[in-house]
Design a protein around this motif. Structure first.
Motif, mmCIF file in Angstrom:
data_model
loop_
_atom_site.group_PDB
_atom_site.id
_atom_site.type_symbol
_atom_site.label_atom_id
_atom_site.label_comp_id
_atom_site.label_asym_id
_atom_site.label_seq_id
_atom_site.Cartn_x
_atom_site.Cartn_y
_atom_site.Cartn_z
ATOM 1 N N VAL A 199 0.832 -1.199 0.011
ATOM 2 C CA VAL A 199 0.028 0.037 -0.093
ATOM 3 C C VAL A 199 1.037 1.242 0.070
ATOM 4 C CG1 VAL A 199 -1.759 1.399 1.198
ATOM 5 C CG2 VAL A 199 -1.817 -1.275 1.165
ATOM 6 N N ASP A 200 0.901 1.981 -1.162
ATOM 7 C CA ASP A 200 1.899 3.027 -1.235
ATOM 8 C C ASP A 200 1.116 4.525 -1.956
ATOM 9 O OD1 ASP A 200 1.581 2.003 -3.828
ATOM 10 O OD2 ASP A 200 3.733 1.796 -3.934
ATOM 11 N N LEU A 201 -0.171 4.497 -1.962
ATOM 12 C CA LEU A 201 -0.981 5.705 -2.582
ATOM 13 C C LEU A 201 -1.984 6.059 -1.325
ATOM 14 C CD1 LEU A 201 -1.081 7.315 -5.021
ATOM 15 C CD2 LEU A 201 -2.708 5.787 -5.881
ATOM 16 N N LEU A 202 -2.044 7.330 -1.203
ATOM 17 C CA LEU A 202 -3.386 7.950 -0.469
ATOM 18 C C LEU A 202 -4.121 8.719 -1.835
ATOM 19 C CD1 LEU A 202 -4.862 8.390 2.067
ATOM 20 C CD2 LEU A 202 -3.323 10.165 2.621
ATOM 21 N N VAL A 203 -5.527 8.188 -1.636
ATOM 22 C CA VAL A 203 -6.532 9.209 -2.508
ATOM 23 C C VAL A 203 -7.434 9.959 -1.945
ATOM 24 C CG1 VAL A 203 -8.088 8.878 -4.417
ATOM 25 C CG2 VAL A 203 -5.949 7.264 -4.276
ATOM 26 N N ILE A 204 -7.562 11.405 -1.999
ATOM 27 C CA ILE A 204 -8.174 12.089 -1.529
ATOM 28 C C ILE A 204 -9.506 12.228 -2.402
ATOM 29 C CG2 ILE A 204 -8.597 14.312 -0.604
ATOM 30 C CD1 ILE A 204 -6.718 12.573 0.973
ATOM 31 N N HIS A 205 -10.638 12.259 -1.856
ATOM 32 C CA HIS A 205 -11.983 12.280 -2.652
ATOM 33 C C HIS A 205 -12.823 13.228 -1.980
ATOM 34 C CE1 HIS A 205 -11.593 8.088 -4.414
ATOM 35 N NE2 HIS A 205 -10.850 7.984 -3.435
ATOM 36 N N SER A 206 -14.128 13.511 -2.722
ATOM 37 C CA SER A 206 -15.055 14.427 -2.104
ATOM 38 C C SER A 206 -16.365 13.724 -2.501
ATOM 39 C CB SER A 206 -14.990 15.770 -1.940
ATOM 40 O OG SER A 206 -15.337 16.216 -3.499
ATOM 41 N N ILE A 207 -17.577 13.758 -1.561
ATOM 42 C CA ILE A 207 -18.706 13.273 -2.051
ATOM 43 C C ILE A 207 -19.939 14.113 -1.268
ATOM 44 C CG2 ILE A 207 -18.479 11.689 -0.007
ATOM 45 C CD1 ILE A 207 -20.142 9.522 -1.773
ATOM 46 N N SER A 208 -20.855 14.254 -1.959
ATOM 47 C CA SER A 208 -22.121 14.821 -1.289
ATOM 48 C C SER A 208 -23.215 14.170 -1.841
ATOM 49 C CB SER A 208 -22.065 16.504 -1.529
ATOM 50 O OG SER A 208 -22.152 16.655 -2.651
ATOM 51 N N LEU A 209 -24.131 13.952 -0.990
ATOM 52 C CA LEU A 209 -25.476 13.215 -1.228
ATOM 53 C C LEU A 209 -26.737 13.668 -0.623
ATOM 54 C CD1 LEU A 209 -24.638 9.483 -1.411
ATOM 55 C CD2 LEU A 209 -24.929 10.636 -3.399
ATOM 56 N N PRO A 210 -27.580 14.345 -1.648
ATOM 57 C CA PRO A 210 -27.629 14.490 -2.916
ATOM 58 C C PRO A 210 -26.419 15.482 -3.329
ATOM 59 C CG PRO A 210 -29.930 14.806 -2.128
ATOM 60 C CD PRO A 210 -28.899 14.393 -0.766
ATOM 61 N N PRO A 211 -26.106 15.474 -4.683
ATOM 62 C CA PRO A 211 -25.076 16.230 -4.965
ATOM 63 C C PRO A 211 -25.345 17.761 -4.442
ATOM 64 C CG PRO A 211 -25.481 15.052 -6.610
ATOM 65 C CD PRO A 211 -26.538 14.785 -5.711
ATOM 66 N N GLY A 212 -24.148 18.329 -3.737
ATOM 67 C CA GLY A 212 -24.132 19.619 -3.127
ATOM 68 C C GLY A 212 -25.016 19.621 -1.775
ATOM 69 N N GLU A 213 -25.357 18.797 -1.230
ATOM 70 C CA GLU A 213 -26.017 18.927 0.074
ATOM 71 C C GLU A 213 -25.329 18.157 0.993
ATOM 72 O OE1 GLU A 213 -30.272 17.925 0.139
ATOM 73 O OE2 GLU A 213 -30.394 18.770 -2.069
ATOM 74 N N PHE A 214 -25.235 18.684 2.349
ATOM 75 C CA PHE A 214 -24.306 17.830 3.253
ATOM 76 C C PHE A 214 -25.198 17.519 4.651
ATOM 77 C CE2 PHE A 214 -21.749 21.400 1.284
ATOM 78 C CZ PHE A 214 -21.013 20.624 0.571
ATOM 79 N N GLY A 215 -24.603 16.655 5.278
ATOM 80 C CA GLY A 215 -25.246 16.422 6.550
ATOM 81 C C GLY A 215 -26.521 15.314 6.625
ATOM 82 N N GLY A 216 -26.915 14.718 5.684
ATOM 83 C CA GLY A 216 -28.157 14.129 5.623
ATOM 84 C C GLY A 216 -27.966 12.482 5.931
ATOM 85 N N GLY A 217 -26.831 12.129 6.046
ATOM 86 C CA GLY A 217 -26.775 10.669 6.655
ATOM 87 C C GLY A 217 -26.592 9.800 5.322
ATOM 88 N N TRP A 218 -26.908 10.279 4.099
ATOM 89 C CA TRP A 218 -27.006 9.448 3.079
ATOM 90 C C TRP A 218 -25.760 8.985 2.599
ATOM 91 C CZ3 TRP A 218 -31.778 8.826 2.636
ATOM 92 C CH2 TRP A 218 -32.772 9.875 3.035
#
Length: 184
Positions: free
Chosen positions: A29-48
């Protein structure tokens, strides 16, 4: 099923996802990948997002969810906008975060990488709490996998060009990389 050799971080709440498997034998294991996600797109905090990684997303809750209902995805770690950290896959196991991907001549980045998802989007800055949590988990990941160096940290966009854009232009790479290089 969790095994005694599984690597879980003490700073994270563990929600074991079914969307994982073993890495190929003798894989470093020699790579760290940073992602971002929101569900629905552009919304935060819903537990989705938790529901997505745990295969329990209610496809009737939002029209977008019907489009992604067949996805079987996960990440090792997820950092909410509040800085709360959830771990879905032990670090030594393969999470399903990168999809079709390549890095430095190697394909199938899931085989040799750790995936960290930040709750966010391409249009909104990430929070101070997220940067603090990301610094903490990055240092812990590097402790377990010293082959992950500053130059072995990348974006989902870089390993899946043309297919992905995350974590996007609002992610402050200099701030993040300087924070993991600075003494604690």
């Amino acid at each position: 099923m969790i095994q005694s050799e599984d690597i879980l971080l003490g700073c994270a709440e563990f929600h074991p996802s079914e969307n994982m498997d073993d890495r190929p034998a003798a894989t470093e294991v020699d790579l760290l990948v940073i992602h971002s996600i929101s569900l629905p797109p552009g919304e935060f905090g819903g537990g989705w997002i938790d529901d997505l990684f745990m295969n329990r997303l209610d496809v009737t809750a939002d029209p977008y969810f019907a489009e992604i209902k067949a996805l079987k995805v996960s990440c090792h770690l997820f950092i909410q906008r509040t800085g709360k950290i959830t771990q879905y896959v032990p670090l030594n196991r393969r999470a399903w975060h990168a999809g079709e991907s390549h890095y430095c001549g190697r394909t199938c980045c899931n085989d040799f990488s750790i995936g960290i998802e930040l709750e966010g989007s391409d249009e909104i800055p990430f929070t101070d709490d997220q940067y603090r949590a990301l610094q903490q988990v990055t240092r812990e990941v590097i402790h377990h996998y010293p082959a992950i160096t500053r130059d072995r940290i990348t974006s989902h966009a870089a390993i899946a060009p043309g297919r992905k854009t995350d974590p996007g232009p609002m992610f402050d790479w200099p701030r993040y990389l300087d924070s993991i290089s600075a003494p604690e």
